[in-house]
Design an enzyme around this catalytic site. Structure first.
Site, PDB file in Angstrom:
ATOM      1  N   THR A 122       0.827  -1.212   0.000  1.00  0.00           N
ATOM      2  CA  THR A 122       0.000   0.000   0.000  1.00  0.00           C
ATOM      3  C   THR A 122       0.859   1.259   0.000  1.00  0.00           C
ATOM      4  OG1 THR A 122      -1.436   1.310   1.453  1.00  0.00           O
ATOM      5  CG2 THR A 122      -0.139  -0.373   2.522  1.00  0.00           C
ATOM      6  N   ASP A 123       0.293   2.363  -0.522  1.00  0.00           N
ATOM      7  CA  ASP A 123       1.015   3.653  -0.488  1.00  0.00           C
ATOM      8  C   ASP A 123       1.100   4.198   0.936  1.00  0.00           C
ATOM      9  OD1 ASP A 123      -1.650   4.421  -0.123  1.00  0.00           O
ATOM     10  OD2 ASP A 123      -1.545   6.107  -1.513  1.00  0.00           O
ATOM     11  N   GLU A 124       0.307   3.613   1.859  1.00  0.00           N
ATOM     12  CA  GLU A 124       0.314   4.141   3.232  1.00  0.00           C
ATOM     13  C   GLU A 124       1.661   3.946   3.923  1.00  0.00           C
ATOM     14  OE1 GLU A 124      -3.006   3.702   5.733  1.00  0.00           O
ATOM     15  OE2 GLU A 124      -4.434   3.494   4.097  1.00  0.00           O
ATOM     16  N   TYR A 147      -1.306  -0.430  11.112  1.00  0.00           N
ATOM     17  CA  TYR A 147      -1.555  -1.131   9.843  1.00  0.00           C
ATOM     18  C   TYR A 147      -0.404  -0.868   8.868  1.00  0.00           C
ATOM     19  CZ  TYR A 147      -3.242  -1.466   5.002  1.00  0.00           C
ATOM     20  OH  TYR A 147      -3.341  -1.718   3.647  1.00  0.00           O
ATOM     21  N   LYS A 151       2.509  -3.400   7.180  1.00  0.00           N
ATOM     22  CA  LYS A 151       2.671  -3.561   5.728  1.00  0.00           C
ATOM     23  C   LYS A 151       4.112  -3.189   5.331  1.00  0.00           C
ATOM     24  CE  LYS A 151      -0.175  -4.445   3.069  1.00  0.00           C
ATOM     25  NZ  LYS A 151      -0.674  -5.750   2.565  1.00  0.00           N
TER      26      LYS A 151
HETATM   27  N1  LIG Z   1      -8.439  -1.446   0.058  1.00  0.00           N
HETATM   28  C1  LIG Z   1      -7.510  -0.581  -0.294  1.00  0.00           C
HETATM   29  O1  LIG Z   1      -7.801   0.598  -0.520  1.00  0.00           O
HETATM   30  C2  LIG Z   1      -6.068  -1.018  -0.458  1.00  0.00           C
HETATM   31  C3  LIG Z   1      -5.151  -0.115  -1.027  1.00  0.00           C
HETATM   32  C4  LIG Z   1      -3.829  -0.555  -1.223  1.00  0.00           C
HETATM   33  C5  LIG Z   1      -3.449  -1.809  -0.826  1.00  0.00           C
HETATM   34  N2  LIG Z   1      -4.356  -2.660  -0.248  1.00  0.00           N
HETATM   35  C6  LIG Z   1      -3.904  -4.004   0.133  1.00  0.00           C
HETATM   36  O2  LIG Z   1      -4.595  -4.912  -0.707  1.00  0.00           O
HETATM   37  C7  LIG Z   1      -4.828  -6.133  -0.005  1.00  0.00           C
HETATM   38  C8  LIG Z   1      -6.301  -6.495  -0.070  1.00  0.00           C
HETATM   39  O3  LIG Z   1      -7.040  -5.435   0.524  1.00  0.00           O
HETATM   40  P1  LIG Z   1      -8.637  -5.503   0.615  1.00  0.00           P
HETATM   41  O4  LIG Z   1      -9.120  -4.113   0.685  1.00  0.00           O
HETATM   42  O5  LIG Z   1      -9.161  -6.415  -0.403  1.00  0.00           O
HETATM   43  O6  LIG Z   1      -8.801  -6.172   2.046  1.00  0.00           O
HETATM   44  P2  LIG Z   1     -10.013  -7.049   2.612  1.00  0.00           P
HETATM   45  O7  LIG Z   1      -9.959  -6.840   4.077  1.00  0.00           O
HETATM   46  O8  LIG Z   1     -11.268  -6.776   1.870  1.00  0.00           O
HETATM   47  O9  LIG Z   1      -9.575  -8.541   2.248  1.00  0.00           O
HETATM   48  C9  LIG Z   1      -8.537  -9.210   2.921  1.00  0.00           C
HETATM   49  C10 LIG Z   1      -8.797 -10.697   2.801  1.00  0.00           C
HETATM   50  O10 LIG Z   1      -7.698 -11.382   3.449  1.00  0.00           O
HETATM   51  C11 LIG Z   1      -8.254 -12.441   4.205  1.00  0.00           C
HETATM   52  N3  LIG Z   1      -7.321 -12.735   5.310  1.00  0.00           N
HETATM   53  C12 LIG Z   1      -6.987 -11.938   6.359  1.00  0.00           C
HETATM   54  N4  LIG Z   1      -6.118 -12.558   7.164  1.00  0.00           N
HETATM   55  C13 LIG Z   1      -5.878 -13.775   6.612  1.00  0.00           C
HETATM   56  C14 LIG Z   1      -5.047 -14.862   6.978  1.00  0.00           C
HETATM   57  N5  LIG Z   1      -4.287 -14.824   8.085  1.00  0.00           N
HETATM   58  N6  LIG Z   1      -5.047 -15.957   6.184  1.00  0.00           N
HETATM   59  C15 LIG Z   1      -5.811 -16.022   5.060  1.00  0.00           C
HETATM   60  N7  LIG Z   1      -6.609 -15.013   4.668  1.00  0.00           N
HETATM   61  C16 LIG Z   1      -6.640 -13.895   5.440  1.00  0.00           C
HETATM   62  C17 LIG Z   1      -9.595 -11.937   4.706  1.00  0.00           C
HETATM   63  O11 LIG Z   1     -10.443 -13.003   5.083  1.00  0.00           O
HETATM   64  C18 LIG Z   1     -10.083 -11.166   3.485  1.00  0.00           C
HETATM   65  O12 LIG Z   1     -10.830 -11.999   2.625  1.00  0.00           O
HETATM   66  C19 LIG Z   1      -4.291  -5.914   1.406  1.00  0.00           C
HETATM   67  O13 LIG Z   1      -3.005  -6.450   1.482  1.00  0.00           O
HETATM   68  C20 LIG Z   1      -4.233  -4.413   1.557  1.00  0.00           C
HETATM   69  O14 LIG Z   1      -3.207  -4.044   2.447  1.00  0.00           O
HETATM   70  C21 LIG Z   1      -5.660  -2.292  -0.051  1.00  0.00           C
END
Ligand SMILES: NC(=O)c1ccc[n+]([C@@H]2O[C@H](COP(=O)([O-])OP(=O)(O)OC[C@H]3O[C@@H](n4cnc5c(N)ncnc54)[C@H](O)[C@@H]3O)[C@@H](O)[C@H]2O)c1
Length: 333
Positions: A122-124, A147, A151
């Site tokens: 993430t950009d965070e 968080y 990351k």
């Molecule tokens: N949502 C955003 O705006 C954003 C932006 C940049 C990066 N990201 C990154 O993208 C990725 C996905 O984000 P998202 O928004 O879809 O998140 P989300 O919370 O919707 O999905 C995360 C998924 O991971 C699963 N999970 C969590 N812990 C687990 C474990 N120990 N074992 C197996 N599965 C597990 C959860 O059940 C869920 O289905 C993350 O790594 C997040 O840091 C998200």
């Protein structure tokens, strides 16, 4: 291509799986997810009977399970994470467990069997971008909340495994995503849902925090480009639109829903809240030809319409905690 997608039942991972099958129907995908917060099995309902798709309820921290699965695939893409900043402020421990130890567990399988790894970050991790500063992939990492810190730790682990063991890996650092199937506790769905329910819409602090956004399908397409055209060991920033304040986003949603701006309620700011995120993504554009395809206002309208038409998706997910105006004040230990 045989792919292991971790966290494919969440918001972005499920979009990746659906988009990938649409364009590569012959690929085989295993979706490993422990179905924790953020996940929803309904996100992948329309592909559950695809014979090239398999779902496993497992935890990425389970090293032996991960090792056995990684042995038989070509590539692992890790979306699995504890992903909500507010929850990380209330209770950081699960974030350390999944985001750091979970990444370690995958990396061990990757180095053992010499497979390709896409680490979704993430950009965070760059923290606050002051003034006109915009971060590129070489900028200093300076996370502001638990968080982002977990990351960032995972990013360091990945780059150390590349340097030390020579693993084949790419790290992506994407900006804020929006679109259908995003869990109700995040800013855009929460604003839409509370507005639909005629509840006050909370804005942290003065609402002037600046973010740039990307429609989720553009994010997963960027990952597709990196699978085929990205360079191992490299980091790629991913972003799409002009920067915009949280207040403007909330007002745009209220306008789409024809609700008054007086529904906004200013609440105490999130501790450690970054004022501005800003990244430059010319590297992925120049090296892979990727460009975002969606216009922000159109994609936002499309997203609002999806939540209006899919109340049965979000209704069972919401309770006082997910829609809480200041979730970090909830004791979730
Ligand atoms: N949502 C955003 O705006 C954003 C932006 C940049 C990066 N990201 C990154 O993208 C990725 C996905 O984000 P998202 O928004 O879809 O998140 P989300 O919370 O919707 O999905 C995360 C998924 O991971 C699963 N999970 C969590 N812990 C687990 C474990 N120990 N074992 C197996 N599965 C597990 C959860 O059940 C869920 O289905 C993350 O790594 C997040 O840091 C998200």
């Amino acid at each position: 291509m045989n792919i292991l997608v971790c966290g494919g039942t969440g918001f972005i991972g499920s979009e990746f799986i659906k988009n990938h099958f649409k364009k590569n129907p012959k690929s085989k995908i295993i979706n490993l997810d422990n179905l924790t917060i953020g996940s929803n099995i309904k996100n992948i309902e329309n592909i559950k009977n695809n014979s090239n798709y398999k779902f496993l309820k497992e935890d990425i921290r389970n090293e032996s399970v991960m090792s056995n699965l990684i042995k038989d695939v070509d590539i692992v893409i890790n979306f699995a994470a504890e992903s909500h900043v507010d929850r990380s402020i209330a209770n950081p421990k699960p974030f350390l467990d999944t985001n750091i130890l979970g990444t370690y567990s995958i990396l061990e399988g990757i180095r053992k069997y010499d497979k390709q790894f896409i680490h979704v970050s993430t950009d965070e991790i760059y923290g606050d971008a002051h003034g006109k500063l915009s971060f590129d992939e070489n900028s200093q990492i300076n996370p502001s909340n638990p968080y982002a810190a977990t990351k960032a730790a995972a990013d360091h682990l990945v780059s150390s495994y590349h340097r030390t063991y020579g693993i084949n890996c790419i790290t992506t650092r994407c900006t804020n995503n929006f679109g259908p199937n995003q869990f109700p506790e995040k800013l855009i769905p929460k604003t839409i849902i509370r507005s639909i329910k005629n509840l006050k819409v909370p804005l942290y602090g003065d609402g002037m925090q600046i973010r740039s956004w990307i429609y989720v399908n553009d994010h997963v397409q960027a990952i597709e480009n990196l699978i085929s055209k990205g360079k191992s060991g490299e980091v790629y920033n991913i972003t799409a639109y002009e920067e915009i304040t949280n207040k403007t986003i909330v007002e745009k949603i209220l306008d789409i829903l024809k609700k008054p701006h007086s529904m906004i309620e200013y609440v105490g700011d999130r501790p450690g809240h970054d004022k501005r995120y800003s990244i430059n993504c010319s590297k992925i554009e120049n090296q892979t030809g990727w460009k975002p395809q969606y216009n922000f206002d159109d994609a936002l309208k499309q997203t609002v319409t999806w939540y209006l038409e899919n109340q049965s998706w979000w209704d069972p997910l919401i309770d006082d905690d997910t829609l809480h105006p200041q979730p970090w004040t909830i004791n979730s230990k």
